[in-house]
Scaffold this motif. Structure first.
Motif, mmCIF file in Angstrom:
data_model
loop_
_atom_site.group_PDB
_atom_site.id
_atom_site.type_symbol
_atom_site.label_atom_id
_atom_site.label_comp_id
_atom_site.label_asym_id
_atom_site.label_seq_id
_atom_site.Cartn_x
_atom_site.Cartn_y
_atom_site.Cartn_z
ATOM 1 N N ALA A 1 0.846 -1.193 0.000
ATOM 2 C CA ALA A 1 0.000 0.000 0.000
ATOM 3 C C ALA A 1 0.881 1.243 0.000
ATOM 4 C CB ALA A 1 -0.916 -0.011 1.217
ATOM 5 N N ASN A 2 0.380 2.312 -0.575
ATOM 6 C CA ASN A 2 1.150 3.540 -0.675
ATOM 7 C C ASN A 2 0.209 4.720 -0.492
ATOM 8 O OD1 ASN A 2 2.633 5.844 -1.849
ATOM 9 N ND2 ASN A 2 4.102 4.264 -2.439
ATOM 10 N N PRO A 3 0.592 5.714 0.299
ATOM 11 C CA PRO A 3 -0.290 6.880 0.469
ATOM 12 C C PRO A 3 -0.499 7.652 -0.842
ATOM 13 C CG PRO A 3 1.805 7.229 1.594
ATOM 14 C CD PRO A 3 1.805 5.821 1.106
ATOM 15 N N ASP A 4 0.417 7.488 -1.780
ATOM 16 C CA ASP A 4 0.264 8.086 -3.112
ATOM 17 C C ASP A 4 -0.387 7.032 -4.001
ATOM 18 O OD1 ASP A 4 0.408 9.234 -5.614
ATOM 19 O OD2 ASP A 4 2.580 9.515 -5.586
ATOM 20 N N VAL A 5 -1.698 7.125 -4.175
ATOM 21 C CA VAL A 5 -2.438 6.109 -4.908
ATOM 22 C C VAL A 5 -1.956 5.976 -6.352
ATOM 23 C CG1 VAL A 5 -4.357 7.575 -5.672
ATOM 24 C CG2 VAL A 5 -4.760 5.164 -5.174
ATOM 25 N N ASP A 6 -1.336 7.006 -6.894
ATOM 26 C CA ASP A 6 -0.834 6.929 -8.269
ATOM 27 C C ASP A 6 0.277 5.886 -8.418
ATOM 28 O OD1 ASP A 6 -2.625 8.714 -9.382
ATOM 29 O OD2 ASP A 6 -1.337 10.445 -9.028
ATOM 30 N N VAL A 7 0.981 5.578 -7.342
ATOM 31 C CA VAL A 7 1.995 4.517 -7.389
ATOM 32 C C VAL A 7 1.321 3.193 -7.761
ATOM 33 C CG1 VAL A 7 3.609 3.167 -5.977
ATOM 34 C CG2 VAL A 7 3.569 5.673 -5.799
ATOM 35 N N ILE A 8 0.155 2.954 -7.210
ATOM 36 C CA ILE A 8 -0.613 1.744 -7.527
ATOM 37 C C ILE A 8 -1.233 1.865 -8.915
ATOM 38 C CG2 ILE A 8 -2.563 0.293 -6.834
ATOM 39 C CD1 ILE A 8 -0.113 0.345 -4.839
ATOM 40 N N PHE A 9 -1.851 3.004 -9.197
ATOM 41 C CA PHE A 9 -2.531 3.180 -10.478
ATOM 42 C C PHE A 9 -1.582 3.137 -11.677
ATOM 43 C CE2 PHE A 9 -6.158 5.615 -8.272
ATOM 44 C CZ PHE A 9 -6.851 4.444 -8.056
ATOM 45 N N ARG A 10 -0.315 3.520 -11.490
ATOM 46 C CA ARG A 10 0.631 3.453 -12.605
ATOM 47 C C ARG A 10 0.940 2.015 -13.031
ATOM 48 N NH1 ARG A 10 2.121 7.741 -10.064
ATOM 49 N NH2 ARG A 10 4.173 8.194 -9.411
ATOM 50 N N GLN A 11 0.532 1.067 -12.211
ATOM 51 C CA GLN A 11 0.738 -0.351 -12.519
ATOM 52 C C GLN A 11 -0.575 -1.056 -12.862
ATOM 53 O OE1 GLN A 11 3.592 -2.239 -9.616
ATOM 54 N NE2 GLN A 11 3.157 -0.331 -8.524
ATOM 55 N N THR A 12 -1.674 -0.319 -12.814
ATOM 56 C CA THR A 12 -3.006 -0.902 -12.952
ATOM 57 C C THR A 12 -3.569 -0.686 -14.349
ATOM 58 O OG1 THR A 12 -3.438 -0.595 -10.601
ATOM 59 C CG2 THR A 12 -5.361 -0.846 -12.035
ATOM 60 N N ARG A 13 -3.947 -1.774 -14.981
ATOM 61 C CA ARG A 13 -4.626 -1.721 -16.281
ATOM 62 C C ARG A 13 -6.129 -1.600 -16.072
ATOM 63 N NH1 ARG A 13 -2.860 -4.158 -21.671
ATOM 64 N NH2 ARG A 13 -0.965 -3.552 -20.642
ATOM 65 N N VAL A 14 -6.643 -2.379 -15.116
ATOM 66 C CA VAL A 14 -8.070 -2.387 -14.778
ATOM 67 C C VAL A 14 -8.177 -2.504 -13.263
ATOM 68 C CG1 VAL A 14 -10.259 -3.656 -14.985
ATOM 69 C CG2 VAL A 14 -8.711 -3.530 -16.942
ATOM 70 N N LEU A 15 -9.037 -1.684 -12.664
ATOM 71 C CA LEU A 15 -9.304 -1.805 -11.236
ATOM 72 C C LEU A 15 -10.464 -2.771 -11.051
ATOM 73 C CD1 LEU A 15 -8.598 -0.661 -8.374
ATOM 74 C CD2 LEU A 15 -10.629 0.779 -8.677
#
Length: 171
Positions: A82-96
């Motif tokens: 988990a990361n407080p900067d959600v963009d760190v996760i979203f930069r790896q996400t194709r589909v949520l």
């Protein structure tokens, strides 16, 4: 709270930068907060049915030790910190993936993804239809989570569970 905007160097507010989830760096179908309530069973079933698809799970305070063990048992699920900067996760996400099975009233993670251009596949329960603006990516789940009793019900939707539980209440 800056969920839906960022502060520019000049102090003005701006929407987050749109992302390009079709690019190779966006390689995961991602579920945040894997647990029974948030649809862990659906993530596990999809990952087993689609072994060539890369899935990611982002544990939070919702994720217990049993859920961690289940995630580790499936080869094509990567656990992301988990990361407080959600963009760190979203930069790896194709589909949520947001298959909540309980009464999710304000699913911020869905709204945060959609505003960045990341498509979301979600259940059609609670606040998810309002957060996920694409009706073609809303899925009716025949699972429901009774949070008060801590029980996952198979073959029953949340609407059906709510009607069943409501009928059992004294007048």
């Amino acid at each position: 709270y800056q969920y839906f905007h960022r502060v520019l160097p000049d102090g003005k507010l701006s929407l987050p930068e749109p992302m390009r989830p079709w690019e190779p760096s966006h390689r995961f179908v991602t579920l945040v907060s894997p647990c029974a309530e948030k649809g862990l069973a659906i993530l596990l079933a999809l990952a087993r049915m689609l072994p060539d698809v890369q899935f990611a799970a982002v544990p939070t305070q919702w994720t217990d030790q049993a859920s961690h063990l289940k995630l580790q048992a499936v080869a094509n699920i990567t656990v992301l910190e988990a990361n407080p900067d959600v963009d760190v996760i979203f930069r790896q996400t194709r589909v949520l993936l947001a298959p909540s099975l309980w009464q999710e009233c304000c699913p911020l993670i869905v709204m945060e993804a959609v505003i960045r251009g990341i498509p979301c596949i979600s259940s059609d329960w609670g606040g998810l239809p309002e957060a996920n603006p694409n009706p073609r990516t809303l899925v009716r789940a025949h699972l429901s989570y009774d949070h008060a009793r801590g029980v996952l019900h198979h073959g029953v939707s949340n609407d059906e569970l709510e009607a069943r539980l409501g009928a059992s209440l004294p007048p």
